[in-house]
Design an enzyme around this catalytic site. Structure first.
Site, short mmCIF file in Angstrom:
data_model
loop_
_atom_site.label_atom_id
_atom_site.label_comp_id
_atom_site.label_asym_id
_atom_site.label_seq_id
_atom_site.Cartn_x
_atom_site.Cartn_y
_atom_site.Cartn_z
N GLY A 142 0.80 -1.22 0.00
CA GLY A 142 0.00 0.00 0.00
C GLY A 142 0.83 1.27 0.00
O GLY A 142 2.05 1.25 0.22
N HIS A 143 0.15 2.39 -0.21
CA HIS A 143 0.79 3.69 -0.36
C HIS A 143 1.69 4.03 0.82
O HIS A 143 1.40 3.70 1.97
CB HIS A 143 -0.28 4.78 -0.51
CG HIS A 143 -1.11 4.96 0.75
ND1 HIS A 143 -0.75 5.82 1.77
CD2 HIS A 143 -2.27 4.37 1.14
CE1 HIS A 143 -1.66 5.78 2.72
NE2 HIS A 143 -2.59 4.90 2.38
N ASP A 144 2.81 4.65 0.53
CA ASP A 144 3.75 5.20 1.51
C ASP A 144 4.40 4.13 2.40
O ASP A 144 5.02 4.46 3.41
CB ASP A 144 3.06 6.24 2.41
CG ASP A 144 2.55 7.43 1.60
OD1 ASP A 144 3.36 8.26 1.19
OD2 ASP A 144 1.32 7.50 1.36
N ALA A 145 4.28 2.86 2.03
CA ALA A 145 4.96 1.82 2.80
C ALA A 145 6.46 1.83 2.49
O ALA A 145 6.87 2.22 1.39
CB ALA A 145 4.36 0.45 2.48
N GLN A 162 1.41 2.95 4.69
CA GLN A 162 2.26 3.56 5.72
C GLN A 162 2.89 2.53 6.65
O GLN A 162 3.36 2.89 7.74
CB GLN A 162 1.48 4.61 6.51
CG GLN A 162 1.00 5.76 5.63
CD GLN A 162 0.23 6.79 6.41
OE1 GLN A 162 -0.52 6.48 7.33
NE2 GLN A 162 0.40 8.05 6.04
#
Length: 216
Positions: A142-145, A162
């Site tokens: 997922g985003h920003d991981a 995240q």
């Protein structure tokens, strides 16, 4: 055409050969890879054939003309790190191997050198995958991981937005991380587990929700 050797004559090595073959079908002639063979410390494999390719033995015993590229297909995270360090000392160049079916966001996703990403995986915006991480088939990030170096995400793992997976950590098959959780260095998350809180470095957790079963 670039010359490539694969470190690790095992099951992951088979998957890497297949993935590189798929990459070659999608790339132009200048970006194609010629797999010369495997390197492996196992003396029983030396001078044998694996995947119809020769096994040269340990990297220090390989005598091939430069420039030479390598990809490390060793599942054990610590052993993968050791092998990478040996290959780098020889002046070999690490290759990032990504199956053409991977869906990777063009919105600032970062993938470093020597990474492997298997078929059917998804990399969302602003993800950072550090060097020599191993992302197996059907993983969703997922985003920003942030996936740190020498970590490993096994088939079907779900890394929500995240999250951070620490250096050398391993996420088991079909495990999931709750958004924003951190898995510490060299920690292990068991298959099919659901992580809802941070995992300390070196710990092993398992279950739904995941509980600590070992703490170093």
């Amino acid at each position: 055409m670039h010359n490539l050797v694969i470190a690790g004559g095992g099951g992951l090595g088979k998957e890497v050969v297949w993935t590189v073959e798929q990459m070659n079908r999608d790339f132009s002639g200048l970006n194609r890879w010629k797999i010369l063979g495997f390197i492996d410390d196992n003396p029983a494999l030396r001078e044998q054939q694996f995947m119809q390719l020769p096994v040269f033995g340990s990297p220090e015993n390989v005598h091939l003309d430069p420039p030479l590229w390598f990809h490390c297909a060793i599942g054990d995270n610590r052993r993968r790190r050791q092998m990478v360090e040996r290959c780098m000392r020889l002046g070999w160049h690490p290759l990032t191997v990504i199956h053409p079916s991977v869906l990777c966001s063009s919105e600032n996703a970062f993938i470093d050198r020597g990474v492997y990403i298997g078929a059917g995986s998804i990399v969302n915006p602003d993800v950072k995958i550090k060097s020599f991480a191993l992302i197996n088939q059907r993983v969703a990030i997922g985003h920003d991981a942030v996936i740190e170096e020498f970590s490993q995400l096994n088939p079907g793992a779900q890394i929500n937005g995240q999250c951070r997976v620490g250096v050398g950590a391993m996420i088991g098959s079909n495990a999931s991380l709750h958004p924003g959780t951190t898995v510490g260095e060299y920690a292990v998350v068991g298959s099919n587990s659901q992580v809802v809180r941070d995992v300390p470095p070196g710990a092993t957790v398992s279950g739904v929700p995941a509980q600590t079963v070992f703490l170093r």
